[in-house]
Scaffold this motif. Structure first.
Motif, PDB file in Angstrom:
ATOM      1  N   GLY A 126      50.620  37.455  75.062  1.00  0.00           N
ATOM      2  CA  GLY A 126      51.846  37.989  75.668  1.00  0.00           C
ATOM      3  C   GLY A 126      51.770  38.571  76.979  1.00  0.00           C
ATOM      4  N   ARG A 148      52.480  35.430  79.121  1.00  0.00           N
ATOM      5  CA  ARG A 148      53.821  35.080  79.104  1.00  0.00           C
ATOM      6  C   ARG A 148      54.951  36.018  79.748  1.00  0.00           C
ATOM      7  NH1 ARG A 148      54.837  37.131  73.581  1.00  0.00           N
ATOM      8  NH2 ARG A 148      55.315  39.001  74.784  1.00  0.00           N
ATOM      9  N   ARG A 171      44.602  28.086  68.405  1.00  0.00           N
ATOM     10  CA  ARG A 171      44.729  28.644  67.115  1.00  0.00           C
ATOM     11  C   ARG A 171      45.957  29.507  67.361  1.00  0.00           C
ATOM     12  NH1 ARG A 171      44.223  34.107  67.503  1.00  0.00           N
ATOM     13  NH2 ARG A 171      43.186  34.785  69.404  1.00  0.00           N
ATOM     14  N   ARG A 172      46.831  29.389  68.337  1.00  0.00           N
ATOM     15  CA  ARG A 172      47.566  30.396  68.446  1.00  0.00           C
ATOM     16  C   ARG A 172      49.168  30.155  67.674  1.00  0.00           C
ATOM     17  NH1 ARG A 172      46.335  34.999  72.084  1.00  0.00           N
ATOM     18  NH2 ARG A 172      44.303  34.667  72.540  1.00  0.00           N
TER      19      ARG A 172
HETATM   20  N1  CTP Z   1      49.015  35.436  67.459  1.00  0.00           N
HETATM   21  C1  CTP Z   1      49.078  34.403  66.738  1.00  0.00           C
HETATM   22  N2  CTP Z   1      49.520  34.386  65.493  1.00  0.00           N
HETATM   23  C2  CTP Z   1      50.071  35.855  64.829  1.00  0.00           C
HETATM   24  C3  CTP Z   1      49.777  36.972  65.811  1.00  0.00           C
HETATM   25  C4  CTP Z   1      49.125  36.715  67.018  1.00  0.00           C
HETATM   26  O1  CTP Z   1      48.702  33.293  67.308  1.00  0.00           O
HETATM   27  N3  CTP Z   1      50.442  35.551  63.629  1.00  0.00           N
HETATM   28  C5  CTP Z   1      48.637  35.333  68.915  1.00  0.00           C
HETATM   29  C6  CTP Z   1      49.802  35.092  69.934  1.00  0.00           C
HETATM   30  O2  CTP Z   1      49.195  34.331  70.873  1.00  0.00           O
HETATM   31  C7  CTP Z   1      49.973  36.129  70.615  1.00  0.00           C
HETATM   32  C8  CTP Z   1      48.574  37.068  70.563  1.00  0.00           C
HETATM   33  O3  CTP Z   1      48.245  36.670  69.369  1.00  0.00           O
HETATM   34  O4  CTP Z   1      50.490  36.236  72.088  1.00  0.00           O
HETATM   35  C9  CTP Z   1      48.667  38.692  70.738  1.00  0.00           C
HETATM   36  O5  CTP Z   1      49.634  39.061  69.471  1.00  0.00           O
HETATM   37  P1  CTP Z   1      50.826  40.086  69.399  1.00  0.00           P
HETATM   38  O6  CTP Z   1      49.842  41.254  70.284  1.00  0.00           O
HETATM   39  O7  CTP Z   1      51.230  40.376  68.272  1.00  0.00           O
HETATM   40  O8  CTP Z   1      51.785  39.582  70.381  1.00  0.00           O
HETATM   41  P2  CTP Z   1      52.053  39.765  72.020  1.00  0.00           P
HETATM   42  O9  CTP Z   1      52.393  38.041  72.335  1.00  0.00           O
HETATM   43  O10 CTP Z   1      51.325  40.557  72.640  1.00  0.00           O
HETATM   44  O11 CTP Z   1      53.816  39.858  71.888  1.00  0.00           O
HETATM   45  P3  CTP Z   1      54.699  41.159  71.604  1.00  0.00           P
HETATM   46  O12 CTP Z   1      55.104  41.201  72.950  1.00  0.00           O
HETATM   47  O13 CTP Z   1      55.413  40.929  70.688  1.00  0.00           O
HETATM   48  O14 CTP Z   1      53.647  42.268  71.328  1.00  0.00           O
END
Ligand code: CTP
Length: 422
Positions: free
Chosen positions: A45, A48, A130-131
């Motif tokens: 995130g 992004r 893996r994301r």
């Molecule tokens: N991720 C994933 N699958 C999931 C949870 C998380 O692949 N079920 C990966 C994603 O690449 C994500 C990262 O782990 O970007 C971090 O997860 P998270 O902190 O939940 O999301 P953020 O991308 O930081 O988004 P947000 O703004 O919603 O917190």
């Protein structure tokens, strides 16, 4: 958006967008990593949001190496604290208000669909693959001398620019059905579209959410309540057949969306209020089912159940002659979150007005006299005290007592009329 989308080196973007404090902590991490011969990347995130030009509050880092040990080394150097979560080799470094998540770059294998993955150390490209979605699978190298180099093997930047949410492979939602709710959240938050094939996969696997534990689904819903307009996520979830997979009976429509928006306008958009509105239309048996399904806390369950109970009560406060004290009597004992949910749900201006006044004003009204002052007026200790205080509260609510002297006069009158001394 995507100000530097075609650059292969985002060093200047990082220096512009990250505050000196954040760059300082990042510098300490990359220096320590260099000494340990480990490489560090901004990921997920953080990347992004940087590319979208959105505010980035926390840092997500992937480390090709031992993330926990690196975090500890940096914490010792800058005098901050670390919380380690060893299952996935991750650690959180707290530096003032900045929170930095360091995770071991890793490969993941799902032993069976929906289970938590087994992890192994891996290279950054493996970690990206893996994301969940391409927009979350971009890395920026922050190690020296390659600070700012972009690693984007899955063309995430192109999808950011095209405003698309795209899974990395066909098994993504099957491996981890919570990604279904994540996709809908990102779609609503950024106003992106689901890429066509991703949308088909999402619908195909909506049912897989049935097999996911209450804790995990609840966690996704809690994150949904943090969105600016959670109703957009729920609308999309309804359209994709996702809500029924969370619990049969859950459904979403424009009325429900309006209630969410109203709760925000009332300044009452807490998670408990959203949850109570989410479950507002369910019957009693379905409410019980949802409470179990989501393994809800007592407080959350109470908000839902009270809102349900209040649906039958609020009609009784709609008559023009209803006094404030009667409103308070009808509502006291119900959770204020439930009252706020009912206020957001009502279409009646008079009920709206009364519930609003109850929450803002009436429920906190207390008489100025207390038990001691009643004793001074000759009231015997015992149940009479409570009853008189209640009568005084009602008198104050209904405008029959404004000052302390008004209350004293009322008590004297009541005592005289009941034949007591005064
Ligand atoms: N991720 C994933 N699958 C999931 C949870 C998380 O692949 N079920 C990966 C994603 O690449 C994500 C990262 O782990 O970007 C971090 O997860 P998270 O902190 O939940 O999301 P953020 O991308 O930081 O988004 P947000 O703004 O919603 O917190």
């Amino acid at each position: 958006m995507c100000p530097a989308v075609s650059d292969d080196n985002l060093a200047s973007l990082l220096r512009e967008r990250l505050s000196p404090d954040v760059l300082g902590v990042l510098g300490a991490i990359t220096r320590a990593a260099g000494e340990r011969r480990e490489r560090v990347y901004l990921v997920g995130g953080t990347v992004r949001d940087l590319l979208l030009g959105h505010e980035t509050l926390d840092l997500d880092l992937a480390v090709e190496g031992n993330a926990e040990a690196l975090a500890q080394t940096v914490a010792d150097e800058i005098g901050s604290s670390v919380v380690a979560h060893s299952r996935f080799g991750t650690a959180t470094l707290q530096a003032g208000t900045l929170s930095v998540d360091l995770a071991m770059a890793r490969t993941e294998r799902y032993p069976r669909p929906g289970a938590l993955p087994e992890v192994q150390p891996g290279a950054i490209e493996e970690d990206l693959s893996r994301r969940d979605f391409t927009i979350n699978a971009i890395a920026i190298d922050v190690s020296e001398p390659t600070f700012g180099a972009v690693i984007d093997p899955l063309a995430g930047r192109a999808d950011l620019e095209a405003r698309l949410i795209r899974v990395l492979h066909d098994g993504s939602f099957r491996d981890d059905p919570t990604r279904i709710l994540r996709a809908l959240r990102y779609q609503a938050r950024f106003d992106f579209a689901l890429e066509e094939h991703t949308e088909r996969l999402l619908k195909r696997h909506a049912e897989d959410l049935r097999g996911i534990s209450g804790d995990r689904v609840r966690h996704e819903l809690e994150r949904t309540w943090e969105e600016r307009e959670p109703e957009r996520v729920l609308k999309a979830a309804q359209e994709a057949g996702v809500l029924a997979a969370i619990h049969p009976g859950l459904a979403w429509d424009s009325t429900a969306s309006r209630r969410f928006a109203r709760a925000r306008r009332h300044g009452a958009a807490s998670p408990a209020v959203y949850l109570a509105l989410f479950a507002y239309k369910l019957d009693e048996a379905a409410v019980d089912g949802l409470v179990k399904r989501l393994a809800l806390s007592r407080a959350a369950a109470r908000a839902i159940r009270d809102a349900h109970g209040l649906r039958g009560v609020v009609a009784s406060i709609a008559a023009p002659e209803t006094r404030p004290s009667e409103v308070v009597q009808a509502l006291d004992g119900y959770s204020p979150d439930a009252v706020a949910a009912c206020r957001a749900a009502t279409e009646s201006p008079i009920i709206d007005e009364r519930l609003g006044r109850y929450l803002k004003e009436w429920r906190d009204v207390r008489p100025q006299l207390d038990g001691k002052s009643l004793a001074g007026l000759g009231v015997d200790e015992g149940p009479d005290v409570g009853a008189l205080l209640e009568r005084l509260r009602n008198a104050r609510l209904d405008g029959q007592a404004v000052t302390r002297d008004d209350e004293v006069a009322l008590v004297r009158r009541w005592l005289r009329s009941s034949g007591n001394a005064g």
